[in-house]
Design an enzyme around this catalytic site. Structure first.
Site, PDB file in Angstrom:
ATOM      1  N   GLU A 101       5.548 -42.444   3.085  1.00  0.00           N
ATOM      2  CA  GLU A 101       4.428 -42.249   4.018  1.00  0.00           C
ATOM      3  C   GLU A 101       3.901 -43.580   4.540  1.00  0.00           C
ATOM      4  OE1 GLU A 101       3.753 -39.479   5.206  1.00  0.00           O
ATOM      5  OE2 GLU A 101       4.266 -37.920   3.759  1.00  0.00           O
ATOM      6  N   ARG A 115       4.281 -44.568   8.522  1.00  0.00           N
ATOM      7  CA  ARG A 115       3.013 -44.608   9.269  1.00  0.00           C
ATOM      8  C   ARG A 115       2.517 -46.042   9.440  1.00  0.00           C
ATOM      9  NH1 ARG A 115      -0.081 -38.966   7.756  1.00  0.00           N
ATOM     10  NH2 ARG A 115       1.683 -37.992   6.729  1.00  0.00           N
ATOM     11  N   ASP A 124      14.433 -32.771   5.815  1.00  0.00           N
ATOM     12  CA  ASP A 124      14.430 -32.854   7.280  1.00  0.00           C
ATOM     13  C   ASP A 124      14.838 -34.203   7.869  1.00  0.00           C
ATOM     14  OD1 ASP A 124      12.087 -33.911   6.203  1.00  0.00           O
ATOM     15  OD2 ASP A 124      10.709 -32.847   7.528  1.00  0.00           O
ATOM     16  N   GLU A 184       6.151 -31.553  15.512  1.00  0.00           N
ATOM     17  CA  GLU A 184       7.599 -31.413  15.724  1.00  0.00           C
ATOM     18  C   GLU A 184       7.973 -30.667  17.004  1.00  0.00           C
ATOM     19  OE1 GLU A 184       6.086 -30.881  12.790  1.00  0.00           O
ATOM     20  OE2 GLU A 184       6.797 -32.665  11.731  1.00  0.00           O
ATOM     21  N   THR A 234      10.271 -41.496  12.437  1.00  0.00           N
ATOM     22  CA  THR A 234       9.902 -40.094  12.206  1.00  0.00           C
ATOM     23  C   THR A 234       8.393 -39.868  12.289  1.00  0.00           C
ATOM     24  OG1 THR A 234      10.356 -38.157  10.823  1.00  0.00           O
ATOM     25  CG2 THR A 234       9.786 -40.205   9.677  1.00  0.00           C
TER      26      THR A 234
HETATM   27  C1  DMJ Z   1       4.894 -36.737   9.750  1.00  0.00           C
HETATM   28  O1  DMJ Z   1       4.378 -37.579   8.800  1.00  0.00           O
HETATM   29  C2  DMJ Z   1       6.322 -37.064  10.054  1.00  0.00           C
HETATM   30  O2  DMJ Z   1       6.681 -36.520  11.274  1.00  0.00           O
HETATM   31  C3  DMJ Z   1       7.263 -36.577   8.993  1.00  0.00           C
HETATM   32  O3  DMJ Z   1       8.587 -36.778   9.349  1.00  0.00           O
HETATM   33  C4  DMJ Z   1       7.041 -35.114   8.741  1.00  0.00           C
HETATM   34  N1  DMJ Z   1       5.680 -34.804   8.470  1.00  0.00           N
HETATM   35  C5  DMJ Z   1       4.671 -35.329   9.360  1.00  0.00           C
HETATM   36  C6  DMJ Z   1       4.384 -34.482  10.581  1.00  0.00           C
HETATM   37  O4  DMJ Z   1       4.557 -33.168  10.439  1.00  0.00           O
END
Ligand code: DMJ
Length: 633
Positions: A264, A268, A397, A532, A621
């Site tokens: 995370e 981020r 994912d 998403e 992501t």
């Molecule tokens: C985000 O932190 C990122 O997109 C991650 O890949 C999946 N979860 C959240 C958003 O849903």
């Protein structure tokens, strides 16, 4: 599908031949007409010919109109697979009318060359728009629906009201530009509203709790602020960006005795700082990125070199969760874009080396099913654990997403990444892809010890975008076909709910005789403001230019505004997407709402494909764009 329309025909009858033997054979009729014609004088023949000519001219428009009607496609073929949910006990929504007000607020400031082009276009479009919106300017485009105040949808109006009269291609283009300018402005407004809540009640903290007008702390690192930096830059919110930058310069410190999650904080914080550095060129962000990057490295000190989930960035220690020595597969394989980029920028090899080692091991591991990976990996022995469960949702994912994106980031040279990605997509098709009943929505389910489950997380809706990105980069064209089908499904996950917002998890019906395609279990009815679906809409629109994807995104934004906007500032996750009267707010605004959801919506509505060109950047992501490496050939 409807059967093709029956062809109408025109019948012409001649006067009969009086009494006697009635002979209506074709030959008799031909001969009889000819005889009559011969008996006429030259003048009479001319008059008849002139009369027939005039009749022909007069009936031309009607006949062509009729023919057009017969040859046009059936309008139903334009519809989405499923009709929208018609709510019981309420009249159908009135046709929306164009009422949205264009505010006089300034357009995006000029931030850099790449944005200048877009801004010039915006200014022209806004000028045109404000001219055409003089009437009803005070109205903010509201209609009342079950007591909720909602914005109208210029998406469908533009075409309904103006198309036939002003439908020249040039006019349509202007109209679409006006629409997209309005929608971008709506995203900016949404961002400002979210930011107001964060600023007033959670400034410098991780997440806003908009209802209790307070905040929650996860790592204590100003997560929302950092996640939102590049969004503000892209949206042209210069004032907001500057105040956030001042906070980063003066307040942000990573020298804290705090446990953070490696994945995370990489996607981020490290991702957010690196992309902001690239967009602004300001080394403040690079310095901060190096600081957090180096503090995360202890996570890789494990017996297997598969990193632990948690790191104490103050003490330099790392550990797995208390109850296990496993890490999540998606977490250890979705930090690569960021650490590889950190090495490229710093010329310090340890970052890239650490994450490449993870990929190398996972590439060789047993326990995959046709390229699909289990959800857990052990940090002591480096083996997959809890084998037999395969999903494209939570815990797996972004493994698939980062296979493709690392390959793109590195200039499409790393063949193992490509092989693993292509094999995995084949694995999805073979093991996880099914169609729902009764409407045949294509969906990606899960496999548990050989048993198929028609369960799909909202998280899986990253896949249409990733597939489309692959196809854009030369991967098989059928990936694009699948992307379009899945995109439709993800949109249906929104539009079939009473709030028009997707739940966290859905189950698809597969039995013949089902009356609806999508079921939602009680525990899965929440919506966390996730990105998403709008992320994938952005990719699909960029690559196809099909306006429907923008219209879908606009609807979703309107529904976020209807059901998740908190009047004192901010947006909140909700507990129940099936109850429009009481969606049950959760009192939390996730940082990815600003970092991802609003950013992708803005980019979806942007007319400039060079605003974060997908041939120059790859999004991590968490929607932070990182540069595709220049070729070294
Ligand atoms: C985000 O932190 C990122 O997109 C991650 O890949 C999946 N979860 C959240 C958003 O849903």
């Amino acid at each position: 599908m409807h059967p093709p329309s029956r062809q109408d025909y025109i019948s012409i009858s001649f006067a009969g031949q009086g009494s006697g033997s009635y002979n209506n054979s074709k030959q008799w009729r031909r001969q009889s007409c000819w005889r009559k014609w011969k008996q006429l004088s030259r003048l009479q023949r001319s008059l008849v010919l002139v009369f027939l000519f005039i009749c022909g001219i007069a009936s031309y428009p009607a006949v062509t109109e009729q023919l057009k009607g017969l040859t046009d496609g059936h309008p139903d073929t334009e519809r989405p697979v499923l009709p929208e949910v018609v709510k019981q006990d309420q009249p159908p929504l009135p046709e929306p009318t164009p009422q949205r007000k264009l505010s006089n607020k300034r357009g995006p400031p000029v931030l850099e060359n790449r944005q200048k082009k877009e801004n010039a276009l915006n200014t022209v479009v806004e000028d045109k728009a404000s001219d055409s919106k003089k009437e009803g300017e005070e109205e903010e485009g509201v209609i009342n629906w079950r007591g909720a105040v909602i914005n109208t949808d210029p998406a469908s109006e533009g075409t309904k009201n103006g198309e036939n009269k002003e439908g020249s291609p040039a006019n349509q283009k202007v109209q679409l530009s006006v629409e997209s300018a309005n929608w971008r402005e709506a995203v900016q407004e949404a961002f400002r509203h979210a930011w107001k809540g964060y600023k007033d009640f959670a400034w410098g903290h991780d997440e806003l709790r908009p209802l209790s007008k307070s905040y929650s702390e996860w790592f204590g690192l100003g997560l929302t602020l950092i996640d939102a930096l590049d969004t503000m830059w892209i949206l042209g919110l210069k004032e907001e960006f500057e105040e956030a930058k001042t906070w980063v310069a003066a307040e942000l410190t990573f020298n804290k005795n705090v446990d953070v999650n490696l994945f995370e904080s990489t996607i981020r914080i490290l991702g957010g700082l690196l992309s902001t550095y690239h967009l602004t060129g300001d080394t403040l962000f690079l310095d901060k990125a190096k600081d957090i990057g180096s503090r995360l490295m202890p996570a890789f000190n494990t017996p297997s070199k598969i990193p632990y989930s948690d790191v104490n960035i103050g003490k330099g220690t790392a550990h797995p969760p208390r109850w296990t020595s496993d890490s999540t597969v998606a977490e250890v394989t979705s930090i690569q874009l960021e650490f590889r980029e950190l090495t490229r920028l710093t010329q310090e090899p340890q970052y890239q080396a650490a994450v490449a080692e993870v990929m190398k091991q996972v590439h060789k591991l047993d326990g995959k099913l046709d390229g699909l990976v289990p959800m857990f990996i052990n940090t002591n022995n480096g083996q997959f654990t809890h084998q037999g469960i395969y999903t494209l949702g939570a815990r797996a994912d972004s493994y698939y997403e980062y296979l493709l994106k690392q390959w793109i980031q590195g200039g499409k040279k790393e063949n193992e990444l490509l092989e693993d990605y292509l094999q995995a997509i084949e694995g999805v098709k073979k093991n996880l892809l099914q169609k729902s009943s009764p409407n045949g929505l294509t969906f990606v389910g899960e496999l548990s010890h050989g048993q198929f489950s028609p369960k799909m997380d909202h998280l899986v809706c990253f896949l249409p975008g990733t597939l489309a990105l692959g196809a854009h980069n030369g991967l098989p064209a059928d990936h694009m076909d699948l992307a379009k089908q899945l995109m439709e499904t993800c949109y249906q996950m929104y539009i079939q709910m009473e709030t028009g917002l997707s739940p966290e998890i859905v189950h698809f019906n597969m039995h013949q005789g089902s009356t609806r395609d999508i079921e939602v279990k009680l525990a899965d009815r929440h919506n966390l403001l996730r990105p998403e679906t709008v992320e994938s809409l952005f990719y699909l629109y960029r690559f196809t230019k099909d306006q429907k994807y923008r219209k879908w995104g606009w609807k979703i934004l309107q529904n976020f505004n209807k059901y998740t906007k908190v009047s004192s500032g901010g947006y909140t996750s909700i507990n129940n997407v099936r109850d429009p009267d009481y969606p049950s707010p959760r009192d939390k605004m996730e940082s990815f709402f600003l970092g991802e959801t609003l950013k992708y919506l803005y980019l979806l509505f942007s007319d400039d494909p060079n605003l974060i060109s997908l041939d120059q950047y790859v999004f991590n992501t968490e929607a932070h764009p990182l540069p595709i490496w220049p070729s070294t050939k």
